[in-house]
Design a protein around this motif. Structure first.
Motif, PDB file in Angstrom:
ATOM      1  N   UNK A 159       1.054  -1.138  -0.007  1.00  0.00           N
ATOM      2  CA  UNK A 159       0.091   0.008  -0.057  1.00  0.00           C
ATOM      3  C   UNK A 159       0.861   1.272  -0.206  1.00  0.00           C
ATOM      4  N   UNK A 160       1.068   1.908  -1.063  1.00  0.00           N
ATOM      5  CA  UNK A 160       1.997   3.242  -1.429  1.00  0.00           C
ATOM      6  C   UNK A 160       2.009   3.987  -0.025  1.00  0.00           C
ATOM      7  N   UNK A 161       0.923   4.604   0.252  1.00  0.00           N
ATOM      8  CA  UNK A 161       0.864   5.800   1.200  1.00  0.00           C
ATOM      9  C   UNK A 161       1.229   7.021   0.639  1.00  0.00           C
ATOM     10  N   UNK A 162       1.668   7.176  -0.697  1.00  0.00           N
ATOM     11  CA  UNK A 162       2.029   8.385  -1.414  1.00  0.00           C
ATOM     12  C   UNK A 162       1.732   8.360  -2.908  1.00  0.00           C
ATOM     13  N   UNK A 163       1.993   9.621  -3.721  1.00  0.00           N
ATOM     14  CA  UNK A 163       2.173   9.389  -4.979  1.00  0.00           C
ATOM     15  C   UNK A 163       3.403   9.380  -5.760  1.00  0.00           C
ATOM     16  N   UNK A 164       3.409   8.687  -6.642  1.00  0.00           N
ATOM     17  CA  UNK A 164       4.906   8.538  -7.427  1.00  0.00           C
ATOM     18  C   UNK A 164       4.752   9.238  -8.788  1.00  0.00           C
ATOM     19  N   UNK A 165       5.888   9.603  -9.289  1.00  0.00           N
ATOM     20  CA  UNK A 165       5.909  10.342 -10.750  1.00  0.00           C
ATOM     21  C   UNK A 165       6.091   9.227 -11.693  1.00  0.00           C
ATOM     22  N   UNK A 166       6.162   8.003 -11.282  1.00  0.00           N
ATOM     23  CA  UNK A 166       6.325   6.932 -12.458  1.00  0.00           C
ATOM     24  C   UNK A 166       6.574   5.539 -11.629  1.00  0.00           C
ATOM     25  N   UNK A 167       6.132   4.428 -12.261  1.00  0.00           N
ATOM     26  CA  UNK A 167       6.220   3.036 -11.453  1.00  0.00           C
ATOM     27  C   UNK A 167       6.815   2.281 -12.595  1.00  0.00           C
ATOM     28  N   UNK A 168       7.712   1.283 -12.220  1.00  0.00           N
ATOM     29  CA  UNK A 168       8.135   0.449 -13.314  1.00  0.00           C
ATOM     30  C   UNK A 168       8.165  -1.010 -12.396  1.00  0.00           C
ATOM     31  N   UNK A 169       8.275  -2.061 -13.367  1.00  0.00           N
ATOM     32  CA  UNK A 169       8.031  -3.171 -13.002  1.00  0.00           C
ATOM     33  C   UNK A 169       8.955  -4.153 -13.945  1.00  0.00           C
ATOM     34  N   UNK A 170      10.290  -4.613 -13.528  1.00  0.00           N
ATOM     35  CA  UNK A 170      11.112  -5.475 -14.535  1.00  0.00           C
ATOM     36  C   UNK A 170      11.053  -6.956 -14.206  1.00  0.00           C
ATOM     37  N   UNK A 171      10.318  -7.660 -15.031  1.00  0.00           N
ATOM     38  CA  UNK A 171      10.219  -9.059 -14.916  1.00  0.00           C
ATOM     39  C   UNK A 171       9.897  -9.605 -13.299  1.00  0.00           C
ATOM     40  N   UNK A 172       8.846  -8.998 -13.033  1.00  0.00           N
ATOM     41  CA  UNK A 172       8.522  -9.239 -11.461  1.00  0.00           C
ATOM     42  C   UNK A 172       6.901  -9.444 -11.393  1.00  0.00           C
ATOM     43  N   UNK A 173       6.191  -8.927 -12.285  1.00  0.00           N
ATOM     44  CA  UNK A 173       4.673  -9.151 -12.364  1.00  0.00           C
ATOM     45  C   UNK A 173       4.195 -10.615 -12.376  1.00  0.00           C
ATOM     46  N   UNK A 174       4.898 -11.582 -12.942  1.00  0.00           N
ATOM     47  CA  UNK A 174       4.624 -12.721 -13.398  1.00  0.00           C
ATOM     48  C   UNK A 174       5.036 -13.590 -11.810  1.00  0.00           C
ATOM     49  N   UNK A 175       5.610 -13.006 -10.695  1.00  0.00           N
ATOM     50  CA  UNK A 175       5.507 -13.563  -9.369  1.00  0.00           C
ATOM     51  C   UNK A 175       4.333 -13.229  -8.451  1.00  0.00           C
ATOM     52  N   UNK A 176       3.679 -12.383  -9.085  1.00  0.00           N
ATOM     53  CA  UNK A 176       2.711 -11.671  -8.159  1.00  0.00           C
ATOM     54  C   UNK A 176       1.374 -12.585  -8.032  1.00  0.00           C
ATOM     55  N   UNK A 177       0.893 -12.837  -6.964  1.00  0.00           N
ATOM     56  CA  UNK A 177      -0.572 -13.650  -6.779  1.00  0.00           C
ATOM     57  C   UNK A 177      -1.592 -12.857  -6.694  1.00  0.00           C
ATOM     58  N   UNK A 178      -1.487 -11.582  -5.951  1.00  0.00           N
ATOM     59  CA  UNK A 178      -2.593 -10.669  -5.891  1.00  0.00           C
ATOM     60  C   UNK A 178      -2.450  -9.236  -6.995  1.00  0.00           C
ATOM     61  N   UNK A 188       3.551   7.422 -15.607  1.00  0.00           N
ATOM     62  CA  UNK A 188       3.122   5.968 -16.389  1.00  0.00           C
ATOM     63  C   UNK A 188       3.487   5.081 -15.564  1.00  0.00           C
ATOM     64  N   UNK A 189       3.127   3.730 -15.995  1.00  0.00           N
ATOM     65  CA  UNK A 189       3.665   2.407 -15.328  1.00  0.00           C
ATOM     66  C   UNK A 189       4.119   1.669 -16.533  1.00  0.00           C
ATOM     67  N   UNK A 190       5.660   1.547 -16.307  1.00  0.00           N
ATOM     68  CA  UNK A 190       6.641   1.011 -17.525  1.00  0.00           C
ATOM     69  C   UNK A 190       6.794  -0.509 -17.024  1.00  0.00           C
ATOM     70  N   UNK A 191       6.607  -1.276 -17.951  1.00  0.00           N
ATOM     71  CA  UNK A 191       6.741  -2.639 -17.700  1.00  0.00           C
ATOM     72  C   UNK A 191       7.526  -3.680 -18.639  1.00  0.00           C
ATOM     73  N   UNK A 192       8.248  -4.603 -18.152  1.00  0.00           N
ATOM     74  CA  UNK A 192       8.719  -5.476 -19.036  1.00  0.00           C
ATOM     75  C   UNK A 192       8.474  -6.827 -18.377  1.00  0.00           C
ATOM     76  N   UNK A 193       7.869  -7.813 -19.232  1.00  0.00           N
ATOM     77  CA  UNK A 193       7.395  -8.966 -18.332  1.00  0.00           C
ATOM     78  C   UNK A 193       7.131 -10.054 -19.096  1.00  0.00           C
ATOM     79  N   UNK A 194       6.722 -11.390 -18.627  1.00  0.00           N
ATOM     80  CA  UNK A 194       6.412 -12.537 -19.315  1.00  0.00           C
ATOM     81  C   UNK A 194       4.754 -12.613 -19.055  1.00  0.00           C
ATOM     82  N   UNK A 195       4.193 -12.826 -20.341  1.00  0.00           N
ATOM     83  CA  UNK A 195       2.677 -12.785 -20.124  1.00  0.00           C
ATOM     84  C   UNK A 195       2.003 -14.038 -20.748  1.00  0.00           C
ATOM     85  N   UNK A 196       2.865 -14.942 -20.771  1.00  0.00           N
ATOM     86  CA  UNK A 196       2.362 -16.202 -21.260  1.00  0.00           C
ATOM     87  C   UNK A 196       1.520 -16.974 -20.464  1.00  0.00           C
TER      88      UNK A 196
END
Length: 313
Positions: free
Chosen positions: A155-174, A191-199
């Motif tokens: 739960x962030x608790x603040x705003x961000x000027x950008x969010x990135x996720x590098x090869x991490x989202x395929x580990x997320x349950x929730x 922007x939310x900038x992502x590089x990930x595996x979506x198969x």
């Protein structure tokens, strides 16, 4: 309607199974898998040949030549969209060893952004400690900040000027909860900038891709069918679902649908699928990009250098 209700009930059961003791067991497996992993992106040379030849031209159309540049380019744009005048605040979800974040920080400085911080969120303290040491060694410690926590319950608790996720989202349950948090913490224009595996979940092949892989498999010389990661010969391709341990690919196929519930695409580049089997860690080391494909590489078990194209999983 009945079918949809059945699917909904099944999803609730899956979520329930991933709480309590079951979730803790997966979490401990995940921590064990990565605590001693210094380079999560060690890949075969054939992967670099493929990505440099076929993938790099695709992302050059949006102003980048590799994933690091992709992150830096759109985080810079994200910061400019905010235009608040204050120090830009970014967060990286599942940062691990923070090596990508360190390289992105250096690129952002080269592009003229001097006042910014990348908060590196990860549940593994050993990896975050390596990341902070790397940031210090590379002269960007002022721009890299550790953020210890579980992205499934962040739960962030603040705003961000950008969010990135590098090869991490395929580990997320929730996924839904995480993307709700990302949506709520993004500043206007961010922007939310992502590089990930979506198969398919567990990085198994979908039926249509599996048919193509099995067809190509019959043409491979026997030496190419040796699984270097698992140290076994596979006469027939095994369509393994690796989500049974830890969180590897646990909900990979749900990433895009869950994202689209909250956000829309500014840019989307898809690639891989069938070819991944032949260029990734398990079998890619059997190929030699500098030789005829029928000649197995004599350096099949040798470690590779840091790749230009990160690939987790």
């Amino acid at each position: 309607m009945c079918a949809l209700k059945s699917v909904a009930r099944w999803l609730r059961k899956v979520r329930a199974a991933e709480t309590g003791d079951a979730y803790d067991r997966r979490l401990q497996q995940e921590l064990a898998n990565y605590s001693a992993c210094v380079d999560v992106n060690a890949l075969p040379e054939i992967f670099h040949y493929w990505s440099d030849t076929y993938i790099r031209p695709m992302i050059e159309e949006v102003g980048a030549s590799n994933p690091d540049q992709f992150f830096a380019r759109f985080l810079m744009q994200s910061a400019q969209n905010g235009n608040s005048g204050a120090a830009a605040q970014f967060v990286s979800i599942g940062a691990g060893n923070c090596d990508t974040e360190v390289r992105v920080a250096k690129l952002l400085r080269e592009q003229g952004l001097q006042d910014f911080v990348i908060h590196c969120l990860d549940i593994n303290p050993a990896m975050l400690a390596r990341g902070m040491a790397l940031a210090e060694a590379e002269g960007v410690a002022a721009h890299i900040r550790p953020l210890h926590g579980d992205f499934n319950h962040w739960r962030p608790g603040r705003t961000f000027d950008g969010v990135m996720a590098n090869q991490s989202l395929h580990h997320v349950v929730e996924l839904e909860a995480l993307f709700a948090s990302v949506h709520d913490c993004l500043a206007d224009g961010a922007l939310f900038v992502v590089s990930d595996i979506i198969g398919r979940n567990g990085h198994a092949r979908w039926p249509e891709a599996l048919r193509a892989v099995q067809s190509f498999w019959t043409e491979l010389p026997d030496a190419y069918r040796y699984n270097q990661a698992l140290k076994r010969h596979e006469p027939q391709y095994i369509n393994w679902d690796c989500s049974h341990e830890g969180f590897e690919g646990i909900r990979a196929q749900d990433i895009v649908p869950a994202l689209l519930q909250r956000l829309h695409f500014h840019c989307f580049i898809g690639f891989g699928n069938v070819i991944d089997v032949f260029v990734d860690r398990n079998f890619g080391h059997n190929f030699n990009a500098d030789a005829e494909w029928t000649a197995p590489s004599s350096t099949a078990c040798m470690p590779t250098t840091k790749p230009a194209w990160p690939r987790d999983g």
